[in-house]
Motif scaffolding. Structure first.
Motif, PDB file in Angstrom:
ATOM      1  N   GLY A  37       0.784  -1.227   0.000  1.00 36.55           N
ATOM      2  CA  GLY A  37       0.000   0.000   0.000  1.00 36.55           C
ATOM      3  C   GLY A  37       0.815   1.276   0.000  1.00 36.55           C
ATOM      4  N   GLU A  38       2.061   1.208  -0.472  1.00 38.67           N
ATOM      5  CA  GLU A  38       2.883   2.419  -0.494  1.00 38.67           C
ATOM      6  C   GLU A  38       2.214   3.561  -1.241  1.00 38.67           C
ATOM      7  OE1 GLU A  38       7.136   2.631  -1.388  1.00 38.67           O
ATOM      8  OE2 GLU A  38       7.185   0.564  -0.641  1.00 38.67           O
ATOM      9  N   GLN A  39       1.517   3.247  -2.313  1.00 39.10           N
ATOM     10  CA  GLN A  39       0.870   4.285  -3.114  1.00 39.10           C
ATOM     11  C   GLN A  39      -0.270   4.972  -2.360  1.00 39.10           C
ATOM     12  OE1 GLN A  39       0.835   1.000  -3.528  1.00 39.10           O
ATOM     13  NE2 GLN A  39      -0.832   0.299  -4.809  1.00 39.10           N
ATOM     14  N   PHE A  40      -0.694   4.416  -1.224  1.00 36.88           N
ATOM     15  CA  PHE A  40      -1.778   5.013  -0.450  1.00 36.88           C
ATOM     16  C   PHE A  40      -1.282   5.986   0.618  1.00 36.88           C
ATOM     17  CE2 PHE A  40      -3.600   0.795  -1.682  1.00 36.88           C
ATOM     18  CZ  PHE A  40      -4.462   1.289  -2.638  1.00 36.88           C
ATOM     19  N   GLN A  41       0.019   6.229   0.670  1.00 41.09           N
ATOM     20  CA  GLN A  41       0.566   7.134   1.683  1.00 41.09           C
ATOM     21  C   GLN A  41       0.067   8.570   1.517  1.00 41.09           C
ATOM     22  OE1 GLN A  41       2.360   6.000   4.431  1.00 41.09           O
ATOM     23  NE2 GLN A  41       1.554   4.140   3.497  1.00 41.09           N
ATOM     24  N   LYS A  42      -0.447   8.900   0.343  1.00 40.70           N
ATOM     25  CA  LYS A  42      -0.997  10.238   0.098  1.00 40.70           C
ATOM     26  C   LYS A  42      -2.526  10.220   0.168  1.00 40.70           C
ATOM     27  CE  LYS A  42       2.876  11.769  -2.638  1.00 40.70           C
ATOM     28  NZ  LYS A  42       3.329  12.391  -3.851  1.00 40.70           N
ATOM     29  N   TYR A  43      -3.055   9.291   0.921  1.00 37.60           N
ATOM     30  CA  TYR A  43      -4.499   9.129   1.014  1.00 37.60           C
ATOM     31  C   TYR A  43      -5.190  10.391   1.536  1.00 37.60           C
ATOM     32  CZ  TYR A  43      -9.076   7.235   2.084  1.00 37.60           C
ATOM     33  OH  TYR A  43     -10.428   7.026   2.142  1.00 37.60           O
ATOM     34  N   ASP A  44      -4.563  11.079   2.481  1.00 39.55           N
ATOM     35  CA  ASP A  44      -5.171  12.303   3.026  1.00 39.55           C
ATOM     36  C   ASP A  44      -5.414  13.333   1.928  1.00 39.55           C
ATOM     37  OD1 ASP A  44      -5.186  11.220   5.555  1.00 39.55           O
ATOM     38  OD2 ASP A  44      -3.362  12.251   6.211  1.00 39.55           O
TER      39      ASP A  44
END
Length: 151
Positions: free
Chosen positions: A51-58
């Motif tokens: 889920g590295e690509q979800f680190q910018k979820y905010d």
């Protein structure tokens, strides 16, 4: 008198706006509700190779909230402003008892249009000139493209 109803005080033809009766707000709201239901924000915060690509979820969530909140089902004139919020142009027209900016003798030098320029360029004032020339009932077929990227 459909043309009057759909013509904002600033000369914008509301049905041409990307927000007017759009579908993306409905889909964004459904996605937002689903992601909340499954606690996706917690999944996105976990650092893992899955889920590295979800680190910018905010940041994504902020954009999703904006998309969900831009639904506009009424033209400015009948809906109380853009997405229900009157702008300074509409407030000015109403306080001066103008039907629209085309009634104002100072419209050419008016700076209240500046906030529209990044997306709309000179379209609103060009449309106002066309309303003045063709009348509120017959100007629509002569209107400019809404956004600066449209040809």
């Amino acid at each position: 008198m459909k043309s009057k109803k759909n013509t904002a005080c600033c000369g914008i033809y509301c049905p041409d706006c990307i927000h007017y009766k759009n579908k993306y707000s409905v889909y964004a709201l459904l996605l937002k509700e689903h992601l909340i239901e499954i606690n996706f924000d917690k999944y996105a915060k976990i650092k893992s190779p899955f889920g590295e690509q979800f680190q910018k979820y905010d940041e994504f969530e902020e954009v999703l909230n904006a998309l969900a909140g831009t639904e506009c089902n009424w033209a400015c004139r009948v809906g109380g402003g853009c997405s229900g919020v009157p702008c300074k142009i509409m407030e000015c027209c109403f306080s001066n008892e103008y039907e629209g900016c085309w009634d104002c003798p100072e419209v050419e030098g008016c700076d209240k249009f500046d906030f529209l320029a990044p997306r709309c360029g000179q379209m609103p004032k060009n449309n106002i000139r066309k309303i003045q020339k063709f009348g509120l009932q017959h100007w629509i077929e002569h209107r400019d493209n809404f956004y600066i990227w449209q040809k």
